[in-house]
Motif scaffolding. Structure first.
Motif, mmCIF file in Angstrom:
data_model
loop_
_atom_site.group_PDB
_atom_site.id
_atom_site.type_symbol
_atom_site.label_atom_id
_atom_site.label_comp_id
_atom_site.label_asym_id
_atom_site.label_seq_id
_atom_site.Cartn_x
_atom_site.Cartn_y
_atom_site.Cartn_z
ATOM 1 N N MET A 1 17.886 -19.142 45.971
ATOM 2 C CA MET A 1 17.949 -19.161 44.510
ATOM 3 C C MET A 1 18.329 -17.792 43.965
ATOM 4 O O MET A 1 19.136 -17.683 43.034
ATOM 5 N N GLN A 2 17.769 -16.726 44.551
ATOM 6 C CA GLN A 2 18.097 -15.382 44.085
ATOM 7 C C GLN A 2 19.567 -15.062 44.332
ATOM 8 O O GLN A 2 20.237 -14.491 43.477
ATOM 9 N N ASN A 3 20.081 -15.452 45.491
ATOM 10 C CA ASN A 3 21.494 -15.223 45.781
ATOM 11 C C ASN A 3 22.387 -15.942 44.774
ATOM 12 O O ASN A 3 23.430 -15.420 44.369
ATOM 13 N N ALA A 4 21.973 -17.155 44.396
ATOM 14 C CA ALA A 4 22.750 -17.925 43.422
ATOM 15 C C ALA A 4 22.723 -17.237 42.060
ATOM 16 O O ALA A 4 23.755 -17.118 41.386
ATOM 17 N N MET A 5 21.539 -16.741 41.636
ATOM 18 C CA MET A 5 21.431 -16.068 40.336
ATOM 19 C C MET A 5 22.205 -14.761 40.337
ATOM 20 O O MET A 5 22.723 -14.337 39.304
ATOM 21 N N ASP A 6 22.300 -14.117 41.494
ATOM 22 C CA ASP A 6 23.061 -12.865 41.589
ATOM 23 C C ASP A 6 24.549 -13.081 41.304
ATOM 24 O O ASP A 6 25.254 -12.145 40.922
ATOM 25 N N LEU A 7 25.020 -14.311 41.507
ATOM 26 C CA LEU A 7 26.440 -14.613 41.310
ATOM 27 C C LEU A 7 26.781 -15.062 39.893
ATOM 28 O O LEU A 7 27.959 -15.207 39.551
ATOM 29 N N LEU A 8 25.762 -15.284 39.056
ATOM 30 C CA LEU A 8 26.002 -15.785 37.708
ATOM 31 C C LEU A 8 26.663 -14.726 36.832
ATOM 32 O O LEU A 8 26.444 -13.530 36.999
ATOM 33 N N ASP A 9 27.472 -15.202 35.863
ATOM 34 C CA ASP A 9 28.092 -14.300 34.896
ATOM 35 C C ASP A 9 27.132 -13.940 33.767
ATOM 36 O O ASP A 9 27.317 -12.924 33.096
ATOM 37 N N GLU A 10 26.139 -14.794 33.509
ATOM 38 C CA GLU A 10 25.167 -14.491 32.470
ATOM 39 C C GLU A 10 24.005 -13.706 33.064
ATOM 40 O O GLU A 10 23.653 -13.865 34.236
ATOM 41 N N GLY A 11 23.410 -12.845 32.244
ATOM 42 C CA GLY A 11 22.294 -12.045 32.708
ATOM 43 C C GLY A 11 21.040 -12.886 32.891
ATOM 44 O O GLY A 11 20.778 -13.786 32.099
ATOM 45 N N VAL A 12 20.275 -12.592 33.936
ATOM 46 C CA VAL A 12 19.012 -13.279 34.196
ATOM 47 C C VAL A 12 17.935 -12.225 34.425
ATOM 48 O O VAL A 12 18.128 -11.275 35.185
ATOM 49 N N LEU A 13 16.805 -12.422 33.742
ATOM 50 C CA LEU A 13 15.690 -11.485 33.848
ATOM 51 C C LEU A 13 14.412 -12.288 34.007
ATOM 52 O O LEU A 13 14.207 -13.288 33.315
ATOM 53 N N ILE A 14 13.534 -11.863 34.912
ATOM 54 C CA ILE A 14 12.232 -12.504 35.093
ATOM 55 C C ILE A 14 11.163 -11.428 34.980
ATOM 56 O O ILE A 14 11.259 -10.371 35.629
ATOM 57 N N SER A 15 10.168 -11.694 34.140
ATOM 58 C CA SER A 15 9.057 -10.746 34.001
ATOM 59 C C SER A 15 7.740 -11.504 34.084
ATOM 60 O O SER A 15 7.695 -12.733 33.940
ATOM 61 N N ASP A 16 6.639 -10.751 34.308
ATOM 62 C CA ASP A 16 5.334 -11.383 34.274
ATOM 63 C C ASP A 16 4.852 -11.433 32.826
ATOM 64 O O ASP A 16 5.563 -11.021 31.899
ATOM 65 N N LYS A 17 3.630 -11.907 32.625
ATOM 66 C CA LYS A 17 3.120 -12.097 31.267
ATOM 67 C C LYS A 17 2.926 -10.763 30.551
ATOM 68 O O LYS A 17 2.869 -10.700 29.323
ATOM 69 N N GLN A 18 2.802 -9.698 31.302
ATOM 70 C CA GLN A 18 2.684 -8.351 30.704
ATOM 71 C C GLN A 18 4.065 -7.728 30.472
ATOM 72 O O GLN A 18 4.160 -6.547 30.146
ATOM 73 N N TYR A 19 5.106 -8.529 30.659
ATOM 74 C CA TYR A 19 6.484 -8.116 30.420
ATOM 75 C C TYR A 19 6.969 -7.054 31.398
ATOM 76 O O TYR A 19 7.887 -6.292 31.097
ATOM 77 N N ARG A 20 6.353 -7.005 32.584
ATOM 78 C CA ARG A 20 6.851 -6.111 33.614
ATOM 79 C C ARG A 20 7.941 -6.856 34.381
ATOM 80 O O ARG A 20 7.732 -7.962 34.864
ATOM 81 N N ILE A 21 9.095 -6.249 34.498
ATOM 82 C CA ILE A 21 10.275 -6.924 35.033
ATOM 83 C C ILE A 21 10.193 -7.025 36.556
ATOM 84 O O ILE A 21 10.048 -6.013 37.246
ATOM 85 N N ALA A 22 10.283 -8.268 37.040
ATOM 86 C CA ALA A 22 10.208 -8.516 38.481
ATOM 87 C C ALA A 22 11.589 -8.720 39.096
ATOM 88 O O ALA A 22 11.784 -8.456 40.285
ATOM 89 N N TYR A 23 12.523 -9.187 38.283
ATOM 90 C CA TYR A 23 13.872 -9.462 38.823
ATOM 91 C C TYR A 23 14.892 -9.362 37.701
ATOM 92 O O TYR A 23 14.634 -9.755 36.549
#
Length: 237
Positions: A3-25
């Motif tokens: 899934m991460q490899n697939a998201m790495d290929l996307l043209d749109e930006g993708v961001l994942i954070s925890d509930k404290q808004y610390r960015i994980a990906y």
């Protein structure tokens, strides 16, 4: 990992954070949009990168419904328009926030240019002679054109000192009751300013629609074509 490899290929930006808004990906497209390196993003709090933005907060407590918003940002001194899709989700009992970001700057600029062109065509009053002007009426392509027609055409007549205006219908292939109401309001606005209005160049099918929809324009002359209207108004000069 797949899934991460697939998201790495996307043209749109993708961001994942925890509930404290610390960015994980964050995927490479996200870094390109915000002109940031991955080491500047991962592990940081969202508020550290963007102190004035509350986009990720939209996703918290929304029962996993996706929120969509378009916002203007200033990145490295440039104004950009971004469309955000934010949604919370759970993984192993923890709440995370997924944000997808699309750069709509070029699309917005194109839309603004198109809007400008359409508005200018809508109010393109041509001066034929002193006090006599021509408005080549254009098809209504979007709702905003109606307000532009009602407000800017009378203002343009005043600015150009036009007291006789021929509205040319050559580009209009059909009308309906809404068109008739718009035309009545425009003519009333012009007449209140002392502008004499005439219609020129109606197609036979459009003239029939005037009759079918019972559209009456009191005090408005009609001419077969612009040449006929011009001869009439020149005779008044």
């Amino acid at each position: 990992m797949l899934m991460q490899n697939a998201m790495d290929l996307l043209d749109e930006g993708v961001l994942i954070s925890d509930k404290q808004y610390r960015i994980a990906y964050a995927n490479p497209a996200y870094g390109r949009i915000f002109e940031l390196e991955m080491e500047e993003i991962i592990g940081r709090r969202f508020s550290e990168l963007y102190p004035d933005s509350d986009m990720l907060e939209l996703a918290v407590g929304n029962d996993e419904r996706e929120e969509v918003a378009e916002k203007q940002h200033r990145i490295r001194g440039k104004e950009v328009v971004l469309e955000w899709f934010t949604k919370s989700f759970r993984e192993d009992g923890e709440v995370y926030i997924l944000a997808r970001v699309r750069d709509k700057t070029a699309e917005k600029e194109k839309e603004d240019r198109l809007t400008y062109i359409i508005e200018e065509m809508t109010v393109n009053i041509v001066t034929i002679a002193k006090g006599f002007g021509l408005l080549p009426l254009q098809p209504i392509l979007r709702e905003a054109q109606k307000e532009t027609l009602l407000t800017r055409v009378p203002a343009a007549c005043q600015k150009k000192q036009i007291d006789r205006l021929a509205i040319q219908f050559a580009s209009i292939t059909s009308i309906d009751e809404a068109w008739g109401d718009l035309l009545r309001r425009l003519i009333q606005n012009l007449q209140l300013l002392g502008v004499e209005v005439a219609l020129a160049g109606l197609r036979p099918e459009v003239a029939m629609q005037f009759t079918n929809y019972r559209i009456r324009l009191d005090g408005v002359r009609t001419f077969r074509n612009l040449q006929q209207a011009t001869r009439y108004y020149y005779g008044q000069s």
